[in-house]
Design a protein around this motif. Sequence first.
Motif, PDB file in Angstrom:
ATOM      1  N   ASP A   5     -10.210  -3.689   9.464  1.00 51.39           N
ATOM      2  CA  ASP A   5     -11.159  -5.338   8.724  1.00 51.39           C
ATOM      3  C   ASP A   5     -13.198  -4.560   7.909  1.00 51.39           C
ATOM      4  OD1 ASP A   5      -9.002  -6.552   8.322  1.00 51.39           O
ATOM      5  OD2 ASP A   5      -9.705  -7.805  10.908  1.00 51.39           O
ATOM      6  N   ASN A   6     -13.414  -3.118   8.707  1.00 50.11           N
ATOM      7  CA  ASN A   6     -14.410  -2.942   8.075  1.00 50.11           C
ATOM      8  C   ASN A   6     -14.686  -2.578   6.242  1.00 50.11           C
ATOM      9  OD1 ASN A   6     -15.171  -3.455  11.279  1.00 50.11           O
ATOM     10  ND2 ASN A   6     -14.338  -1.007  11.282  1.00 50.11           N
ATOM     11  N   LYS A   7     -13.529  -2.188   6.122  1.00 51.69           N
ATOM     12  CA  LYS A   7     -14.159  -1.607   5.030  1.00 51.69           C
ATOM     13  C   LYS A   7     -12.622  -1.882   3.316  1.00 51.69           C
ATOM     14  CE  LYS A   7     -15.557   3.236   4.474  1.00 51.69           C
ATOM     15  NZ  LYS A   7     -14.807   4.765   4.550  1.00 51.69           N
ATOM     16  N   PRO A   8     -13.119  -2.265   2.654  1.00 55.54           N
ATOM     17  CA  PRO A   8     -11.847  -2.624   1.586  1.00 55.54           C
ATOM     18  C   PRO A   8     -10.982  -2.229   1.397  1.00 55.54           C
ATOM     19  CG  PRO A   8     -14.006  -2.974   0.887  1.00 55.54           C
ATOM     20  CD  PRO A   8     -13.978  -2.273   2.181  1.00 55.54           C
ATOM     21  N   ILE A   9      -9.965  -2.124   1.331  1.00 58.64           N
ATOM     22  CA  ILE A   9      -8.611  -1.801   1.549  1.00 58.64           C
ATOM     23  C   ILE A   9      -8.267  -0.408   0.184  1.00 58.64           C
ATOM     24  CG2 ILE A   9      -6.435  -1.612   1.109  1.00 58.64           C
ATOM     25  CD1 ILE A   9      -6.346  -4.217   2.694  1.00 58.64           C
ATOM     26  N   TYR A  10      -8.913  -0.983  -0.794  1.00 64.39           N
ATOM     27  CA  TYR A  10      -8.902   0.125  -2.234  1.00 64.39           C
ATOM     28  C   TYR A  10      -9.892   1.169  -1.618  1.00 64.39           C
ATOM     29  CZ  TYR A  10     -13.600  -0.920  -3.454  1.00 64.39           C
ATOM     30  OH  TYR A  10     -15.253  -1.108  -3.914  1.00 64.39           O
ATOM     31  N   ARG A  11     -10.857   1.194  -0.830  1.00 69.25           N
ATOM     32  CA  ARG A  11     -11.646   2.372  -0.447  1.00 69.25           C
ATOM     33  C   ARG A  11     -10.800   2.668   0.969  1.00 69.25           C
ATOM     34  NH1 ARG A  11     -14.642   4.588  -2.570  1.00 69.25           N
ATOM     35  NH2 ARG A  11     -15.557   5.107  -0.851  1.00 69.25           N
ATOM     36  N   GLN A  12     -10.049   2.673   1.428  1.00 73.42           N
ATOM     37  CA  GLN A  12      -9.383   2.913   2.913  1.00 73.42           C
ATOM     38  C   GLN A  12      -8.602   4.394   1.850  1.00 73.42           C
ATOM     39  OE1 GLN A  12      -8.613   0.594   6.096  1.00 73.42           O
ATOM     40  NE2 GLN A  12      -9.792  -0.803   5.511  1.00 73.42           N
ATOM     41  N   ILE A  13      -7.849   3.706   0.915  1.00 72.80           N
ATOM     42  CA  ILE A  13      -7.106   4.278   0.656  1.00 72.80           C
ATOM     43  C   ILE A  13      -7.444   5.996  -0.477  1.00 72.80           C
ATOM     44  CG2 ILE A  13      -4.894   4.354  -1.802  1.00 72.80           C
ATOM     45  CD1 ILE A  13      -5.156   1.299  -1.195  1.00 72.80           C
ATOM     46  N   VAL A  14      -8.998   5.747  -0.708  1.00 76.24           N
ATOM     47  CA  VAL A  14      -9.804   6.302  -1.453  1.00 76.24           C
ATOM     48  C   VAL A  14      -9.606   7.257  -0.674  1.00 76.24           C
ATOM     49  CG1 VAL A  14     -12.076   7.210  -2.579  1.00 76.24           C
ATOM     50  CG2 VAL A  14     -10.462   5.270  -2.911  1.00 76.24           C
ATOM     51  N   ASP A  15     -10.218   7.036   1.075  1.00 73.46           N
ATOM     52  CA  ASP A  15     -10.823   7.685   1.819  1.00 73.46           C
ATOM     53  C   ASP A  15      -9.071   8.570   2.218  1.00 73.46           C
ATOM     54  OD1 ASP A  15     -13.236   7.097   1.918  1.00 73.46           O
ATOM     55  OD2 ASP A  15     -12.593   5.480   3.700  1.00 73.46           O
ATOM     56  N   TYR A  16      -7.722   7.817   2.173  1.00 72.58           N
ATOM     57  CA  TYR A  16      -6.826   8.496   2.744  1.00 72.58           C
ATOM     58  C   TYR A  16      -6.435   9.937   1.339  1.00 72.58           C
ATOM     59  CZ  TYR A  16      -0.978   8.930   2.506  1.00 72.58           C
ATOM     60  OH  TYR A  16      -0.597   9.315   1.767  1.00 72.58           O
ATOM     61  N   ALA A  17      -6.510   8.799  -0.251  1.00 71.05           N
ATOM     62  CA  ALA A  17      -6.930   9.972  -0.862  1.00 71.05           C
ATOM     63  C   ALA A  17      -7.222  11.736  -0.518  1.00 71.05           C
ATOM     64  CB  ALA A  17      -6.837   9.742  -1.731  1.00 71.05           C
ATOM     65  N   PHE A  18      -8.668  11.100  -0.267  1.00 72.28           N
ATOM     66  CA  PHE A  18      -9.933  12.249   0.025  1.00 72.28           C
ATOM     67  C   PHE A  18      -9.484  12.720   1.313  1.00 72.28           C
ATOM     68  CE2 PHE A  18     -14.192  10.427  -0.831  1.00 72.28           C
ATOM     69  CZ  PHE A  18     -13.651  10.791  -2.392  1.00 72.28           C
ATOM     70  N   ASN A  19      -8.553  12.589   1.959  1.00 73.11           N
ATOM     71  CA  ASN A  19      -8.043  13.593   3.015  1.00 73.11           C
ATOM     72  C   ASN A  19      -6.384  13.839   2.870  1.00 73.11           C
ATOM     73  OD1 ASN A  19      -9.686  12.338   5.098  1.00 73.11           O
ATOM     74  ND2 ASN A  19      -8.630  10.583   5.803  1.00 73.11           N
ATOM     75  N   ARG A  20      -6.112  13.633   1.819  1.00 70.95           N
ATOM     76  CA  ARG A  20      -4.936  14.732   1.011  1.00 70.95           C
ATOM     77  C   ARG A  20      -5.490  15.650   0.774  1.00 70.95           C
ATOM     78  NH1 ARG A  20      -0.609  13.650   4.195  1.00 70.95           N
ATOM     79  NH2 ARG A  20       0.850  14.174   2.660  1.00 70.95           N
TER      80      ARG A  20
END
Length: 122
Positions: A5-20
């Motif tokens: 809940d600390n960050k919008p889901i779309y930003r967490q998806i960006v983080d996921y992409a960054f990790n990939r």
Amino acid sequence: MEFNDNKPIYRQIVDYAFNRIIEGAWPPGEKIPSVRELAADLGVNTRTVLKAMEDLQDADVIEPRRGMGFILADDASDKVTGARRREFFDVTLPALAEEMQRLGITPDELFNHPIFNTCYNG
């Protein structure tokens, strides 16, 4: 993927992409999973993934290719690493320093912690 809940889901998806990208799972110049594939894999709405893709496109990390979807930019890894470093120095490090001060943890105490020996000497 578990979202917080600390960050919008779309930003967490960006983080996921960054990790990939950083892990090399998405190689430069290659097609990345489609919006629909990512939405299904992550269990989110396609509009949420599309918003994340817009952010990645705005950062010049991905490029749209007609009929193919999105392609990872050749210099995506450098851009992602740079963005992550800026976030570390602008957000993470100040928060860490503030918490260290609250808890009375000194820099020497931090750098002599076993985690640093594991990360930098192992």
